[in-house]
Design an enzyme around this catalytic site. Structure first.
Site, PDB file in Angstrom:
ATOM      1  N   SER A  19     -14.810   2.628 -10.008  1.00 27.67           N
ATOM      2  CA  SER A  19     -14.207   3.403 -11.154  1.00 27.67           C
ATOM      3  C   SER A  19     -13.181   2.955 -11.628  1.00 27.67           C
ATOM      4  O   SER A  19     -12.755   3.300 -12.660  1.00 27.67           O
ATOM      5  CB  SER A  19     -13.694   4.007  -9.952  1.00 27.67           C
ATOM      6  OG  SER A  19     -12.648   3.942  -9.032  1.00 27.67           O
ATOM      7  N   HIS A  38      -6.184   5.587  -9.104  1.00 27.45           N
ATOM      8  CA  HIS A  38      -6.283   5.544 -10.862  1.00 27.45           C
ATOM      9  C   HIS A  38      -5.317   5.881 -11.778  1.00 27.45           C
ATOM     10  O   HIS A  38      -3.815   6.514 -11.114  1.00 27.45           O
ATOM     11  CB  HIS A  38      -7.202   6.169 -10.910  1.00 27.45           C
ATOM     12  CG  HIS A  38      -8.954   5.763 -10.023  1.00 27.45           C
ATOM     13  ND1 HIS A  38      -8.969   6.941  -8.897  1.00 27.45           N
ATOM     14  CD2 HIS A  38     -10.514   5.272 -10.717  1.00 27.45           C
ATOM     15  CE1 HIS A  38     -10.512   6.181  -8.351  1.00 27.45           C
ATOM     16  NE2 HIS A  38     -10.642   5.406  -8.939  1.00 27.45           N
ATOM     17  N   ASP A  71      -3.920  11.647  -6.113  1.00 23.18           N
ATOM     18  CA  ASP A  71      -4.790  10.662  -6.243  1.00 23.18           C
ATOM     19  C   ASP A  71      -3.600   9.419  -6.863  1.00 23.18           C
ATOM     20  O   ASP A  71      -3.378   9.990  -8.231  1.00 23.18           O
ATOM     21  CB  ASP A  71      -5.766  10.325  -7.831  1.00 23.18           C
ATOM     22  CG  ASP A  71      -6.672   8.775  -8.165  1.00 23.18           C
ATOM     23  OD1 ASP A  71      -5.888   8.322  -7.564  1.00 23.18           O
ATOM     24  OD2 ASP A  71      -7.642   9.454  -9.548  1.00 23.18           O
TER      25      ASP A  71
END
Length: 426
Positions: free
Chosen positions: A147, A396, A393
């Site tokens: 990702s 990311h 998160d």
């Protein structure tokens, strides 16, 4: 004695005399010499340089000024305030994964958008979409990995969309794991291939075994079968190696990482990560004679608390220079990647069309604890007050944001590669 005596000075009018007498003489002498020079050594109006100027269009001449060899160390620098801000926002491109679109999800502080990375040894130009598209004209650029590869890809697509709108021409797999965009303006393709280990792997699932299976002696065919159709590869993996896994070479079990209940030797994941990268780079060298490869180094996370608490990554500004050291897992993962890329570069020293480079962004990314979505991976998470549990998160990166710098550095590497091809040899 009373009478005055006047003495004539012979040098009184010397400047005027020299100008009047000698300047015309000098000109009369130089004119024949100039004519003789032109006669024996005429101006080469048909020289390669003149021909280049008269035949190349303006765009090609403009390109020359961009392609300079810059050996700057982009890892050594600091984050500085930038009044200009990002080149795009959360609404100017439709390729941002929802969880990284921090602006549209209501993140209230906008300060994280106004920082630029300043290397100590050189300048890092703002991203130039036109130059990047020229460099990938008629080519296929592929991001391969997990990702984080997708995060970098979506940053790039948003940066390029300011100049040319891409068309999604291929989509396959859950969660947009395999996609390809076409830039008709430059006949260029940019793809993403989901391959969180680069090598062959079977991912854990909710309905099956709860660990990954990695086959360290074989690359993942989901991207490797297309290798001959790819001109430039950007490899980005790391975080999936932290998950429980069993490691194989062929049918032989080498060991495992965090596999209680299985009768396997615990061997950790650092050596496995190195082995997977070695297998991947070796396969590229053996299968391709002309390709550019970048390995994006490990991207640090910034959890300061539990992943389900509001303040998991609460920072709202970068670390200051010297405030945070690269250490532990972040340091080791980055070290493995940089070392294996250097080994690959040594192997292709005499193959000018096979190039490898580490896109070393670990250190500069470590300094940006403010750049993650945090709770804003979901829209307006505190609209009804602060919940007891809220997923964060801290891995990311918000788009736009700090990850755009990765693509700025990647462009500088590509420009250097282009300059090296133009440089005379021998």
């Amino acid at each position: 004695m009373g009478a005055s005596t006047t003495t004539n000075n012979p040098f009184k009018d010397q400047p005027h005399y020299l100008t009047k007498k000698f300047l015309p003489f000098a000109l009369y002498c130089l004119l024949p010499l100039a004519l003789l020079r032109l006669y024996f050594y005429p101006i080469p109006l048909s020289s390669p340089h003149y021909s280049l100027i008269t035949t190349q269009n303006h765009q090609e001449l403009e390109e020359e000024s961009f392609y300079e060899i810059n050996e700057c160390d982009y890892t050594n620098g600091k984050w500085v305030r930038d009044k200009l801000g990002p080149l795009y926002n959360g609404t100017t491109c439709d390729t941002i994964k929802e969880g990284q679109n921090c602006i549209s999800h209501g993140r209230p502080d906008m300060g994280y958008l106004y920082w630029r990375w300043r290397p100590k040894q050189c300048s890092l130009p703002r991203f130039d979409s036109t130059t990047f598209l020229r460099l990938i004209k008629n080519k296929h650029l592929a991001f391969v990995g997990d990702s984080m590869a997708r995060n970098q890809l979506e940053s790039l697509l948003c940066l390029l969309s300011s100049v040319s709108s891409p068309t999604l021409v291929y989509r396959d797999g859950d969660d947009n794991k395999f996609r390809r965009w076409h830039f008709a303006s430059h006949n260029a393709n940019i793809s993403i291939y989901w391959s969180p280990f680069l090598v062959k792997g079977i991912e854990k699932s909710n309905t099956g075994f709860n660990h990954n299976k990695l086959y360290l002696d074989a690359v993942d065919n989901r991207w490797a079968l297309d290798m001959n159709k790819i001109d430039m590869l950007v490899l980005s993996v790391g975080h999936w190696f932290l998950h429980p896994a069993v490691y194989y070479e062929g049918d032989l079990v080498l060991g495992c990482h965090y596999c209680p209940g299985l009768n396997h030797t615990e061997i950790g994941f650092y050596d496995v990560f190195r082995k997977a990268l070695m297998t991947t780079l070796k396969a590229i060298i053996e299968k391709r004679k002309q390709i550019d490869v970048m390995v994006t180094s490990f991207s640090p996370s910034h959890f300061e608390g539990d992943w389900d608490k509001a303040g998991a990554c609460p920072k709202n500004r970068p670390f200051k220079e010297g405030e945070k050291a690269l250490e532990g897992m972040d340091k080791e993962m980055r070290k493995i990647e940089v070392e294996e890329v250097e080994v690959a570069k040594e192997k292709v020293t005499h193959s000018p069309n096979l190039r490898f480079e580490a896109l070393d962004v670990t250190g500069l990314s470590l300094m940006r604890p403010d750049g993650h979505p945090g709770p804003y991976m979901y829209p307006f998470p505190f609209a009804n007050g602060v919940p007891d549990r809220v997923q964060n998160d801290c891995v990311h990166w918000c788009l736009p944001g700090a990850i755009d710098t990765w693509n700025e550095i990647m462009l500088e590497v590509m420009k250097r590669w282009k300059a090296q091809l133009r440089r005379p040899t021998g």
